[in-house]
Motif scaffolding. Structure first.
Motif, mmCIF file in Angstrom:
data_model
loop_
_atom_site.group_PDB
_atom_site.id
_atom_site.type_symbol
_atom_site.label_atom_id
_atom_site.label_comp_id
_atom_site.label_asym_id
_atom_site.label_seq_id
_atom_site.Cartn_x
_atom_site.Cartn_y
_atom_site.Cartn_z
ATOM 1 N N GLY A 1 43.075 54.527 41.482
ATOM 2 C CA GLY A 1 42.850 53.250 42.133
ATOM 3 C C GLY A 1 43.403 53.122 43.538
ATOM 4 N N PHE A 2 43.283 54.163 44.337
ATOM 5 C CA PHE A 2 43.718 54.052 45.734
ATOM 6 C C PHE A 2 42.840 53.040 46.475
ATOM 7 N N PRO A 3 43.424 52.230 47.350
ATOM 8 C CA PRO A 3 42.608 51.271 48.125
ATOM 9 C C PRO A 3 41.541 51.976 48.947
ATOM 10 N N LYS A 4 40.460 51.276 49.247
ATOM 11 C CA LYS A 4 39.313 51.876 49.925
ATOM 12 C C LYS A 4 39.601 52.268 51.368
ATOM 13 N N ASP A 5 40.649 51.682 51.961
ATOM 14 C CA ASP A 5 40.928 52.004 53.365
ATOM 15 C C ASP A 5 41.799 53.251 53.532
ATOM 16 N N TRP A 6 42.078 53.973 52.439
ATOM 17 C CA TRP A 6 42.870 55.204 52.528
ATOM 18 C C TRP A 6 42.003 56.351 53.043
ATOM 19 N N ASP A 7 42.645 57.275 53.745
ATOM 20 C CA ASP A 7 42.011 58.517 54.211
ATOM 21 C C ASP A 7 42.337 59.600 53.178
ATOM 22 N N ILE A 8 41.373 59.875 52.296
ATOM 23 C CA ILE A 8 41.595 60.804 51.184
ATOM 24 C C ILE A 8 40.635 61.979 51.325
ATOM 25 N N ARG A 9 41.180 63.183 51.339
ATOM 26 C CA ARG A 9 40.346 64.382 51.432
ATOM 27 C C ARG A 9 40.856 65.448 50.475
ATOM 28 N N ILE A 10 39.916 66.082 49.798
ATOM 29 C CA ILE A 10 40.217 67.199 48.914
ATOM 30 C C ILE A 10 39.523 68.430 49.488
ATOM 31 N N LEU A 11 40.297 69.425 49.880
ATOM 32 C CA LEU A 11 39.759 70.678 50.400
ATOM 33 C C LEU A 11 39.574 71.652 49.241
ATOM 34 N N ALA A 12 38.398 72.264 49.165
ATOM 35 C CA ALA A 12 38.105 73.251 48.115
ATOM 36 C C ALA A 12 37.696 74.549 48.797
ATOM 37 N N THR A 13 38.472 75.614 48.590
ATOM 38 C CA THR A 13 38.179 76.887 49.247
ATOM 39 C C THR A 13 38.029 78.001 48.227
ATOM 40 N N ASP A 14 37.244 78.984 48.609
ATOM 41 C CA ASP A 14 37.066 80.169 47.771
ATOM 42 C C ASP A 14 36.585 81.305 48.663
ATOM 43 N N LEU A 15 36.787 82.509 48.181
ATOM 44 C CA LEU A 15 36.327 83.698 48.889
ATOM 45 C C LEU A 15 34.830 83.921 48.706
ATOM 46 N N ASP A 16 34.289 83.426 47.605
ATOM 47 C CA ASP A 16 32.911 83.696 47.189
ATOM 48 C C ASP A 16 31.979 82.624 47.746
ATOM 49 N N SER A 17 31.097 83.008 48.654
ATOM 50 C CA SER A 17 30.193 82.043 49.278
ATOM 51 C C SER A 17 29.171 81.494 48.298
ATOM 52 N N ASN A 18 28.808 82.271 47.279
ATOM 53 C CA ASN A 18 27.827 81.805 46.303
ATOM 54 C C ASN A 18 28.355 80.636 45.492
ATOM 55 N N VAL A 19 29.607 80.741 45.014
ATOM 56 C CA VAL A 19 30.142 79.657 44.196
ATOM 57 C C VAL A 19 30.388 78.408 45.038
#
Length: 288
Positions: free
Chosen positions: A147-165
């Motif tokens: 329930g974080f307020p809508k005015d928050w700056d929230i980012r989830i970085l997802a990294t992997d070595l495999d370009s296909n996945v």
């Protein structure tokens, strides 16, 4: 693509012999290339896995042996190296895998961060070795539930070595059986069926929260950080101890003060890093 006309490879008449012969030299060459380009350590116990994965590339390129494939890889790295890396990389994942980590997020960490970061209204989380994105999207579900307020700056970085996945993760489309074990409420709130009815797609609010990037963990990191939380689960088991020490030291550098790290159930930091305090069930807090 190599001419497929030369491919005519099949099993022996009794069907028991391998389709291709992989010599010790072939395996050692593959292990050396994997170590050099990915940091993954392929011991002799991985021989069967390596055979199966590289055999698929031999068929795809239309070649007839490990020796010819390795020669082709050496001569045409621009065309084949990324396919080789993708083939070697392990991509086992699922939604809410190792659920104790998400209990920790739901019950302790995210409520605390909502208060702790209330002035900056900023939240940064990194899923390192994200595979097809199910870990990152599970984190996003936990963030929404917090329930974080809508005015928050929230980012989830997802990294992997495999370009296909990573491409699969960006689409957020998965077979129906990937969500069979999820709660009815989670399915209803966060997934919608695809037009053909055979798959589901993650809702846009979650997809917009997660940003997918290709990254080799053993190469320079372009991100700035700091991160409040890093997930790196069942990745370092493929690295040698020196690479593990470097990696966890780097993670500590990129974590905020009092930031947290979640690793896999078969991993631990004993003898690898003294910059984290264990909190139990493979959850760690940065202490320096």
């Amino acid at each position: 693509m190599v001419n497929a006309a030369i491919a005519g490879v099949s099993r022996s008449a009794n069907g028991n012999e391998p389709e291709f012969d992989m010599t010790d030299r072939d395996f050692n060459t593959i292990a050396e290339l994997a170590g050099r380009h990915t940091g993954i350590v392929l011991g002799p116990h991985k021989r069967t896995m390596v055979y199966g994965r590289i055999a698929r590339r031999i068929r795809a390129t239309g070649l007839v042996s490990f020796q010819r494939y390795l020669a082709y890889l050496e001569q045409h790295p621009d065309q084949e190296l990324s396919h080789f890396i993708n083939a070697i990389t392990t991509n086992l994942t699922s939604f809410f895998r190792e659920p104790h980590h998400f209990h920790f997020l739901d019950q302790q960490l995210l409520p605390r961060l909502k208060l702790q970061n209330s002035a900056s209204k900023r939240l940064r989380i990194w899923s390192a070795g994200c595979s097809i994105g199910q870990e990152a999207y599970t984190i996003a579900i936990s963030v929404l539930r917090a329930g974080f307020p809508k005015d928050w700056d929230i980012r989830i970085l997802a990294t992997d070595l495999d370009s296909n996945v990573l491409a699969t993760g960006e689409q957020g489309i998965y077979p129906l059986d990937h969500i069979e074990s999820l709660d009815v409420e989670v399915k209803r709130n966060h997934f919608r069926p695809t037009p053909d009815g055979r798959s589901v797609q993650i809702n846009a609010d979650l997809r917009n929260m997660v940003h997918f990037k290709r990254l080799n963990l053993l190469e320079p990191w372009p991100m700035n950080g700091p991160f409040d939380l890093i997930f790196c689960r069942n990745v370092v088991i493929y690295f040698n101890k020196d690479s593990q020490r470097m990696l966890f030291d780097h993670f500590a550098d990129y974590l905020a003060a009092d930031g947290h790290l979640c690793i896999g159930h078969s991993e631990n930091l004993a003898g690898v890093s003294e910059r984290f305090q264990p909190l139990g069930q493979t959850v760690y807090r940065k202490i320096r």
